[in-house]
Design a protein around this motif. Structure first.
Motif, mmCIF file in Angstrom:
data_model
loop_
_atom_site.group_PDB
_atom_site.id
_atom_site.type_symbol
_atom_site.label_atom_id
_atom_site.label_comp_id
_atom_site.label_asym_id
_atom_site.label_seq_id
_atom_site.Cartn_x
_atom_site.Cartn_y
_atom_site.Cartn_z
ATOM 1 N N ALA A 20 48.738 38.415 32.974
ATOM 2 C CA ALA A 20 49.051 39.039 31.677
ATOM 3 C C ALA A 20 48.816 40.537 31.791
ATOM 4 O O ALA A 20 48.310 41.024 32.808
ATOM 5 C CB ALA A 20 48.146 38.452 30.579
ATOM 6 N N GLY A 23 47.966 43.846 34.785
ATOM 7 C CA GLY A 23 48.130 43.187 36.091
ATOM 8 C C GLY A 23 49.555 42.654 36.236
ATOM 9 O O GLY A 23 50.198 42.813 37.285
ATOM 10 N N ARG A 46 49.224 30.994 34.003
ATOM 11 C CA ARG A 46 49.735 32.343 33.733
ATOM 12 C C ARG A 46 50.230 33.006 35.021
ATOM 13 O O ARG A 46 51.277 33.649 35.037
ATOM 14 C CB ARG A 46 48.639 33.203 33.095
ATOM 15 C CG ARG A 46 48.530 33.017 31.605
ATOM 16 C CD ARG A 46 47.902 34.242 30.956
ATOM 17 N NE ARG A 46 46.468 34.331 31.220
ATOM 18 C CZ ARG A 46 45.546 33.808 30.433
ATOM 19 N NH1 ARG A 46 45.896 33.135 29.359
ATOM 20 N NH2 ARG A 46 44.269 33.952 30.714
ATOM 21 N N VAL A 68 37.783 36.456 39.779
ATOM 22 C CA VAL A 68 37.179 37.609 40.461
ATOM 23 C C VAL A 68 35.665 37.715 40.250
ATOM 24 O O VAL A 68 35.013 38.505 40.931
ATOM 25 C CB VAL A 68 37.834 38.957 40.044
ATOM 26 C CG1 VAL A 68 39.319 38.974 40.311
ATOM 27 C CG2 VAL A 68 37.524 39.298 38.583
ATOM 28 N N SER A 69 35.131 36.920 39.315
ATOM 29 C CA SER A 69 33.679 36.983 39.128
ATOM 30 C C SER A 69 32.946 36.215 40.230
ATOM 31 O O SER A 69 31.723 36.238 40.287
ATOM 32 C CB SER A 69 33.290 36.432 37.749
ATOM 33 O OG SER A 69 33.493 35.040 37.704
ATOM 34 N N ILE A 117 32.946 40.331 36.085
ATOM 35 C CA ILE A 117 34.404 40.510 36.220
ATOM 36 C C ILE A 117 34.727 41.997 36.411
ATOM 37 O O ILE A 117 35.404 42.389 37.361
ATOM 38 C CB ILE A 117 35.144 39.941 34.980
ATOM 39 C CG1 ILE A 117 34.957 38.416 34.905
ATOM 40 C CG2 ILE A 117 36.632 40.295 35.021
ATOM 41 C CD1 ILE A 117 35.415 37.780 33.594
ATOM 42 N N LEU A 145 40.833 49.468 38.428
ATOM 43 C CA LEU A 145 41.063 49.746 37.008
ATOM 44 C C LEU A 145 39.830 50.306 36.324
ATOM 45 O O LEU A 145 38.856 49.582 36.077
ATOM 46 C CB LEU A 145 41.540 48.474 36.304
ATOM 47 C CG LEU A 145 43.067 48.344 36.147
ATOM 48 C CD1 LEU A 145 43.629 49.319 35.126
ATOM 49 C CD2 LEU A 145 43.781 48.480 37.473
ATOM 50 N N LYS A 164 33.026 50.406 32.895
ATOM 51 C CA LYS A 164 34.091 51.330 33.293
ATOM 52 C C LYS A 164 33.527 52.645 33.837
ATOM 53 O O LYS A 164 34.129 53.255 34.719
ATOM 54 C CB LYS A 164 35.050 51.573 32.115
ATOM 55 C CG LYS A 164 35.837 50.308 31.736
ATOM 56 C CD LYS A 164 36.722 49.832 32.892
ATOM 57 C CE LYS A 164 37.348 48.479 32.655
ATOM 58 N NZ LYS A 164 38.191 48.012 33.771
ATOM 59 N N GLY A 193 45.426 54.902 29.255
ATOM 60 C CA GLY A 193 45.004 55.461 27.973
ATOM 61 C C GLY A 193 44.936 54.276 27.025
ATOM 62 O O GLY A 193 43.883 53.696 26.790
ATOM 63 N N MET A 194 46.104 53.851 26.575
ATOM 64 C CA MET A 194 46.184 52.608 25.812
ATOM 65 C C MET A 194 47.566 52.000 26.016
ATOM 66 O O MET A 194 48.585 52.598 25.671
ATOM 67 C CB MET A 194 45.938 52.865 24.332
ATOM 68 C CG MET A 194 45.620 51.577 23.600
ATOM 69 S SD MET A 194 45.735 51.768 21.836
ATOM 70 C CE MET A 194 44.311 52.771 21.537
ATOM 71 N N LEU A 195 47.580 50.823 26.641
ATOM 72 C CA LEU A 195 48.834 50.109 26.894
ATOM 73 C C LEU A 195 48.812 48.813 26.094
ATOM 74 O O LEU A 195 47.741 48.202 25.951
ATOM 75 C CB LEU A 195 48.941 49.774 28.396
ATOM 76 C CG LEU A 195 49.737 50.738 29.275
ATOM 77 C CD1 LEU A 195 49.192 52.155 29.175
ATOM 78 C CD2 LEU A 195 49.688 50.299 30.739
ATOM 79 N N ILE A 199 44.350 42.244 25.733
ATOM 80 C CA ILE A 199 42.897 42.368 25.945
ATOM 81 C C ILE A 199 42.087 42.190 24.655
ATOM 82 O O ILE A 199 40.955 41.726 24.685
ATOM 83 C CB ILE A 199 42.556 43.709 26.662
ATOM 84 C CG1 ILE A 199 41.138 43.664 27.246
ATOM 85 C CG2 ILE A 199 42.771 44.923 25.752
ATOM 86 C CD1 ILE A 199 40.859 44.722 28.298
HETATM 87 N N1 LIG Z 1 45.178 47.683 27.897
HETATM 88 C C1 LIG Z 1 44.643 48.895 27.932
HETATM 89 O O1 LIG Z 1 45.047 49.805 27.194
HETATM 90 C C2 LIG Z 1 43.539 49.192 28.904
HETATM 91 C C3 LIG Z 1 42.866 50.422 28.761
HETATM 92 C C4 LIG Z 1 41.884 50.749 29.682
HETATM 93 C C5 LIG Z 1 41.585 49.886 30.723
HETATM 94 N N2 LIG Z 1 42.242 48.690 30.832
HETATM 95 C C6 LIG Z 1 41.878 47.796 31.957
HETATM 96 O O2 LIG Z 1 43.030 47.192 32.509
HETATM 97 C C7 LIG Z 1 42.673 45.916 33.058
HETATM 98 C C8 LIG Z 1 43.625 44.858 32.528
HETATM 99 O O3 LIG Z 1 43.482 44.792 31.119
HETATM 100 P P1 LIG Z 1 44.623 44.245 30.157
HETATM 101 O O4 LIG Z 1 44.598 45.106 28.958
HETATM 102 O O5 LIG Z 1 45.863 44.045 30.902
HETATM 103 O O6 LIG Z 1 43.973 42.826 29.766
HETATM 104 P P2 LIG Z 1 44.667 41.400 29.410
HETATM 105 O O7 LIG Z 1 43.600 40.654 28.684
HETATM 106 O O8 LIG Z 1 45.980 41.595 28.741
HETATM 107 O O9 LIG Z 1 44.907 40.734 30.849
HETATM 108 C C9 LIG Z 1 43.813 40.434 31.688
HETATM 109 C C10 LIG Z 1 44.146 39.325 32.662
HETATM 110 O O10 LIG Z 1 42.988 39.127 33.489
HETATM 111 C C11 LIG Z 1 42.753 37.745 33.603
HETATM 112 N N3 LIG Z 1 41.331 37.472 33.876
HETATM 113 C C12 LIG Z 1 40.319 37.409 32.967
HETATM 114 N N4 LIG Z 1 39.184 37.050 33.589
HETATM 115 C C13 LIG Z 1 39.484 36.898 34.896
HETATM 116 C C14 LIG Z 1 38.737 36.531 36.035
HETATM 117 N N5 LIG Z 1 37.440 36.205 35.948
HETATM 118 N N6 LIG Z 1 39.360 36.488 37.228
HETATM 119 C C15 LIG Z 1 40.684 36.762 37.329
HETATM 120 N N7 LIG Z 1 41.458 37.077 36.283
HETATM 121 C C16 LIG Z 1 40.851 37.156 35.080
HETATM 122 C C17 LIG Z 1 43.220 37.147 32.295
HETATM 123 O O11 LIG Z 1 43.494 35.745 32.463
HETATM 124 C C18 LIG Z 1 44.460 37.984 31.995
HETATM 125 O O12 LIG Z 1 45.607 37.394 32.561
HETATM 126 C C19 LIG Z 1 41.216 45.684 32.677
HETATM 127 O O13 LIG Z 1 40.380 46.036 33.761
HETATM 128 C C20 LIG Z 1 41.007 46.635 31.516
HETATM 129 O O14 LIG Z 1 39.671 47.019 31.361
HETATM 130 C C21 LIG Z 1 43.193 48.322 29.924
#
Ligand SMILES: NC(=O)c1ccc[n+]([C@@H]2O[C@H](COP(=O)([O-])OP(=O)(O)OC[C@H]3O[C@@H](n4cnc5c(N)ncnc54)[C@H](O)[C@@H]3O)[C@@H](O)[C@H]2O)c1
Length: 282
Positions: A20, A23, A46, A68-69, A117, A145, A164, A193-195, A199
């Motif tokens: 999701a 990633g 997924r 990954v944990s 994680i 990340l 972070k 920034g924000m996508l 999450i």
């Molecule tokens: N979305 C944003 O704006 C944003 C901003 C800053 C940082 N980030 C970072 O980007 C990364 C991805 O975030 P995202 O927003 O896409 O989140 P998301 O929740 O949309 O996707 C995260 C994915 O990681 C998987 N996941 C969760 N726990 C896991 C584990 N133990 N092992 C393997 N996979 C696992 C989930 O099943 C999910 O598919 C994160 O590290 C987050 O901190 C995101």
């Protein structure tokens, strides 16, 4: 040919948490520039869905279940991928979770999951893959990340924010280790920034204290209203990686603002202060 295709086409990429969000966006973009992508996620369903979508649109992808944990799962992933493909050009240590609530109200399990994680998942991804990458020879890229949260503070997102900050420091040290070891591995700090992702979805917050869902929903609404399109952001990340940048961000203005605020705070040795916009979310 674009710089991304020039650098990455024909190689193998591994992305964690690729079922999701960011990633998935990385997996799609890396496949689009000609890589074979190993789509890993804690959810096999997924991961398989994303890999199948990539294959259906003419790309190369395979799915694997990886939590990954668990450091041993990252060792298994590295061994399996190198035995099958011989080399990995791009590793994206992406999986991460948000956790909301007062420090003293978050259960032990959720604290440990967040740090395991967000921090250990990245550390052990690098520990497991780098020896193989050094052995394979040639250039390789590791993208970890971070977040604009790496330069700020946010009460009740404490475990996430501290994770972070740790990731940013880890990537900076790892970058220098590569230089010291004269290794041809480019380390990048990815700073969304924000996508628009999942999450802040309510079901991603299982195990958080009662009442956290209000803040979670406010964050999700803000992300949906103001967040950047996922594929656009991930295309930006992949291009900046191909340019061998260390700072790989999606919204440079947001990065600059967060960094400048941090510099001012540290230079003036201010007390931590909550911005009005942040207070409105709590
Ligand atoms: N979305 C944003 O704006 C944003 C901003 C800053 C940082 N980030 C970072 O980007 C990364 C991805 O975030 P995202 O927003 O896409 O989140 P998301 O929740 O949309 O996707 C995260 C994915 O990681 C998987 N996941 C969760 N726990 C896991 C584990 N133990 N092992 C393997 N996979 C696992 C989930 O099943 C999910 O598919 C994160 O590290 C987050 O901190 C995101």
């Amino acid at each position: 040919m674009s710089i991304e295709e020039e650098k990455f086409s024909g190689g193998v990429a591994v992305v964690t948490g690729a079922g999701a969000g960011i990633g998935m966006g990385f997996a799609r973009r890396l496949a689009a520039v000609g890589m074979t992508v190993v789509v890993t996620d804690v959810s096999g369903e997924r991961a398989e869905k994303v890999a199948a979508e990539i294959r259906d649109s003419g790309g190369k992808a395979e799915a694997m279940v990886v939590d990954v944990s668990q450091p041993a799962e990252l060792d298994r992933l590295a061994k399996t991928v190198f035995e099958k493909h011989g080399a990995v050009r791009v590793l994206v240590n992406n999986a991460g979770i948000e956790t909301i609530g007062y420090t003293w109200e978050i259960p032990v399990e959720r604290w440990e999951a967040t740090l395991n994680i967000n921090i250990h998942g990245i550390v052990h991804g690098c520990r497991a893959f780098v020896p193989y990458m050094l052995k394979q020879g040639g250039e390789a890229w590791i993208a970890n990340l971070a977040s604009i949260g790496s330069f700020g503070t946010m009460p009740t997102q404490t475990s996430y924010i501290m994770s972070k900050h740790a990731v940013q420091a880890f990537s900076e040290c790892l970058y220098l280790e590569m230089e010291l070891a004269e290794a041809p591995i480019h380390v990048c700090s990815v700073i969304p920034g924000m996508l628009k992702t999942s999450i802040f979805d309510v079901d991603a917050g299982k195990g958080e204290p009662e009442g956290s869902d209000r803040h979670r929903k406010a964050m999700r609404d803000m992300m949906q209203a103001y967040g950047m399109d996922l594929d656009e952001g991930c295309a930006e990340f992949v291009r900046k990686m191909a340019e061998n940048r260390f700072w790989v961000d999606s919204q440079p203005d947001m990065t600059r603002e967060a960094v400048e605020r941090r510099i001012q705070y540290m230079q003036n040795q201010e007390r931590p202060e909550l911005a009005e916009q942040a207070r409105a979310l709590l």
